[in-house]
Scaffold this active site. Structure first.
Site, mmCIF file in Angstrom:
data_model
loop_
_atom_site.group_PDB
_atom_site.id
_atom_site.type_symbol
_atom_site.label_atom_id
_atom_site.label_comp_id
_atom_site.label_asym_id
_atom_site.label_seq_id
_atom_site.Cartn_x
_atom_site.Cartn_y
_atom_site.Cartn_z
ATOM 1 C CG HIS A 76 -1.842 1.148 1.342
ATOM 2 N ND1 HIS A 76 -3.157 1.103 0.919
ATOM 3 C CD2 HIS A 76 -1.657 2.402 1.816
ATOM 4 C CE1 HIS A 76 -3.728 2.279 1.125
ATOM 5 N NE2 HIS A 76 -2.835 3.084 1.686
ATOM 6 C CD GLU A 77 1.569 3.556 3.737
ATOM 7 O OE1 GLU A 77 1.776 4.628 3.137
ATOM 8 O OE2 GLU A 77 0.532 3.346 4.394
ATOM 9 C CG HIS A 129 0.534 6.390 -0.507
ATOM 10 N ND1 HIS A 129 -0.439 7.189 -1.055
ATOM 11 C CD2 HIS A 129 -0.069 5.718 0.511
ATOM 12 C CE1 HIS A 129 -1.588 7.008 -0.394
ATOM 13 N NE2 HIS A 129 -1.385 6.116 0.555
ATOM 14 C CD GLU A 158 -5.786 6.051 0.439
ATOM 15 O OE1 GLU A 158 -4.847 6.837 0.705
ATOM 16 O OE2 GLU A 158 -5.990 5.001 1.076
#
Lengths: 504, 504
Positions: A270-271, A274, A300
């Site tokens: 997830h990170e 980003h 996001e």
């Protein structure tokens, strides 16, 4: 335009570039100070660090609101290329946001938020909304004042002015029909997902403990496979995972759970989503407004594209399952290490009270409720004291759950106490955009998911880089999505994705 | 003074306090950014980090040299207490240093130093002084211009103006007689130390490898015993050990060598000496000039007091030897783990070419040579092209060594290429002051070294806190030392210490 005025206009633009570069460098410094605060800082330094951070923030704000800024922004004439033009547009937008709010109001809002955050930690623990009401009312009042001031300066409604802070150009009028459709679809979708899940074999969790060293090694290898540049970033540990740092220095964190081999890994991917966005921003525009990420919805969308669309997919699991087994010397022969099982485990649906623990399909319900609440509170059509009942009623409508304690309801999030109103919808806008980007990327590069099945992210990243990352803040979120996919953000791909993954 | 002017004077002082607090917070931010650069930063971020650091430094310099600063400093009337008065005095001194040098010269000097540092890395490797000469001449020229500008503004000689940057109030006239005495004494002292050493059994180094984890644990425990507050600081790893960080966040580093169990530990106790000073600065004056450490001589006195005076002493070794043996499961029965042996190992004398590797007794010879060279170069009584021959001749006089390559001679240090002229003498002034402080502390608290033999640093720290640490920049180095010990810095205790440790 004559030669004379054009020259003065170029000079003004150059002056602005230099000033915004300074603000950009202060932002970089703040990025590292913030990362350090959450990963390295000894506890005794928290007051001192708060002072340092506040001082840099004030210095940056003073640069932004210097007396001659409005005139410079008026007079500035950038070169004819689109990014330079967009850069000036972003300078004006950032300045308008900053200049709209009087210094005393900024200060009052920041103090109210600090006090409320403190009170919130206790109130949440005790499930005591009444005790938080005065502080939260103070934050809401300041926020409404800020919203009104920005609304007037920007020619927007108050809520749109708040939203524009997090997602430039996106308006309530864009969101309302999208979220209304989700509200209509979600209850049936969730019910049918649960029914479908009941028809499948229950997933087995591989049994641990899973050593932190092995988890970190696998996480780092996965980041590298995804395209994260380790020469320009780091992976560390913090209580709450985040992506922070500075330009050429993008730092993500995770938290290792010893009895779960997937929790930290999913946090990492997830990170990394980003981080890939940050690492892919246009380098020629570093430290300039147009070189920044577009906003929280698009940000996001990048993390959810990687986590939800890609890394919780079956092809990714086909690649990852043997790696997980090898990383943790998985010898169990009960099927726990099979890709099919791990995929079911990572797409399990379990309606619950807590947003941050929610699965992919029930998560938007949590956002819809918060969005409805905060738009009404900012508009003044609902009283803050009515929040718990209204919140709980809508959770029941959408998830069928009865909130019996406010710590499981409207007290669970830090956003409102900390003054981040207008932020919540970006989570679900991001999820919607992620689905849309994946559909478009697969349409344009049909072998993309097959490559993921081999741990090859390059077709996906090659598609994203020019269409999303390299655009920086060169256009609005909606225009960037439209240019990349052929359509403005819409629920079609998202609902198709949820139905396909959870109901088929 | 009438009420009116007194009120305006107080207001001016309050304004100054606020501005210097801002600069203090920028310094804190720079402290963390600098620490991060040397411990955490990924390589690809170095350009970006350099920009961030330069931006914060410029912002601070602009605050310091704002057009109304001179007038505010003129008009300011602090409260009557001594620290407030000293605070204004330090504000004026810092401002005088900053305002004396035109911005273009600061810029030129900084660029010359950057270029020279780069060239120096290659020149040192190739032992090629000639290739460095043009860049080093550029740095020297800028430094002499800065020295001249500051000399005029401060009413000092050029070299004193440089020295004052690192050690406020100390002058060449204070140093010359002290260093002259050392130059007279050192050759005989070193010869007699070597002769004495030959009469002792040769020390044995315990054989490793010594695990990094065990070294770090022992280091952390030793820091705690010394009084380091782990709630307001950290221990990490870097290529070159240093003490950095920010207020309430003092960070030291070390470097672990697997085949030497004392190297990192001695680095840690040295940096802990620096850190205890920083942690003991007057908290009521945080982020104000008077709350800063006094200067590099006093700072070095604190690290050398801890490392040389205390932790290379026999009582400390009596306490540490069994701890070392336990930490590394030392089973050898050859006497290597005995306190007497370890003490001989840690006080071994071996004249050599490299300053940073020098033992306690030959170290000052390296400093004397550099001090003689840089005072002559700044005064203009020596040409830079004559440096290598002059340097090597004096090394031969004092240490009896023949420098055959300049990388072992005048090319070995980064100080001159990086523009840090006037810094070298603070190392030996620090050593002298350390000996003087230890003598005074033992006189005032006779059981101090016996307590060290039990790992109890509290008598020493209790003596240092009010006399050195808590004084901040409340007086000059010389006055702080005089108040603490009854005498200005002088070689008596230092020479007594060296004779007692090495020749008796």
């Amino acid at each position: 335009m004559n030669i004379q005025s054009s020259h003065a206009g170029q000079q003004a633009y150059d002056t602005l570039r230099q000033r915004f570069a300074r603000m950009g460098q202060i932002r970089n410094a703040l990025g590292i100070l913030g990362w350090d605060k959450d990963t390295m800082m000894p506890v005794g330094a928290s007051d001192s660090r708060a002072e340092s951070i506040a001082t840099l923030a004030v210095l940056s704000h003073e640069l932004m609101t210097a007396p001659d800024m409005a005139e410079l922004l008026d007079r500035a004439q950038p070169p004819a290329d689109a990014m330079a033009q967009a850069n000036l547009h972003e300078m004006r937008r950032q300045h308008a946001h900053a200049a709209a709010v009087p210094g005393e109001l900024v200060d009052a809002a920041s103090r109210a938020a600090s006090r409320c955050e403190m009170a919130w930690r206790t109130a949440r623990q005790n499930s005591d909304f009444a005790s938080l009401l005065p502080q939260l009312q103070a934050v809401l009042s300041c926020t409404r004042e800020i919203a009104a001031a920005k609304a007037e300066a920007l020619g927007l409604s108050p809520y749109d002015a708040l939203l524009d802070q997090y997602d430039a150009g996106t308006r309530q009028a864009d969101i309302d029909p999208v979220f209304a459709e989700l509200a209509r679809e979600l209850p049936d979708l969730i019910a049918s997902a649960l029914a479908h899940q009941d028809s499948l074999p229950p997933p087995r969790a591989p049994s641990g403990p899973f050593g932190v060293g092995a988890q970190e090694k696998l996480g780092t290898e996965t980041m590298a496979a995804m395209g994260f540049d380790m020469q320009r970033g780091r992976l560390d540990v913090s209580l709450h995972p985040f992506c922070g740092g500075a330009e050429d220095d993008v730092r993500i964190t995770t938290r290792y759970v010893e009895d779960d081999c997937l929790n930290a890994l999913m946090g990492i991917v997830h990170e990394t989503g980003h981080a890939l966005y940050e690492q892919g921003l246009p380098r020629a525009w570093r430290a300039q407004p147009v070189g920044e990420a577009r906003g929280m919805s698009l940000h996001e969308s990048q993390s959810l594209l990687m986590e939800m669309q890609i890394c919780r997919s079956r092809p990714f699991m086909d690649w990852m399952a043997p790696r997980l087994r090898a990383a943790f010397d998985g010898t169990a022969d009960d099927g726990a290490w099979d890709a099919a099982n791990l995929h079911r485990l990572m797409t399990r649906v379990r309606p619950g009270f807590i947003r941050v623990d929610a699965d992919e399909i029930t998560y938007p319900a949590h956002i819809l409720v918060r969005y409805e609440m905060e738009t009404a509170l900012i508009a003044g059509t609902m009283k803050l004291s009515d929040l718990p009942d209204a919140f709980n009623a809508r959770i029941h409508d959408l998830l069928g759950l009865t909130v019996t304690e406010d710590r499981l309801g409207c007290l669970q999030d830090i956003h409102w106490p900390s003054g981040s109103w207008g932020y919540f919808p970006t989570y679900t806008l991001g999820a919607i955009i992620a689905a849309q980007l994946r559909e478009a990327a697969e349409r344009d590069t049909p072998d993309m998911m097959a490559a993921i099945g081999r741990g090859d992210f390059s077709p996906l990243l090659g598609w994203l880089r020019p269409r999303i990352h390299a655009r920086g803040s060169g256009a609005s979120t909606i225009d960037i999505v439209r240019d990349a996919t052929g359509a403005a953000p819409n629920t079609g791909p998202y609902l198709r994705h949820l139905r396909q993954r959870y109901c088929a």
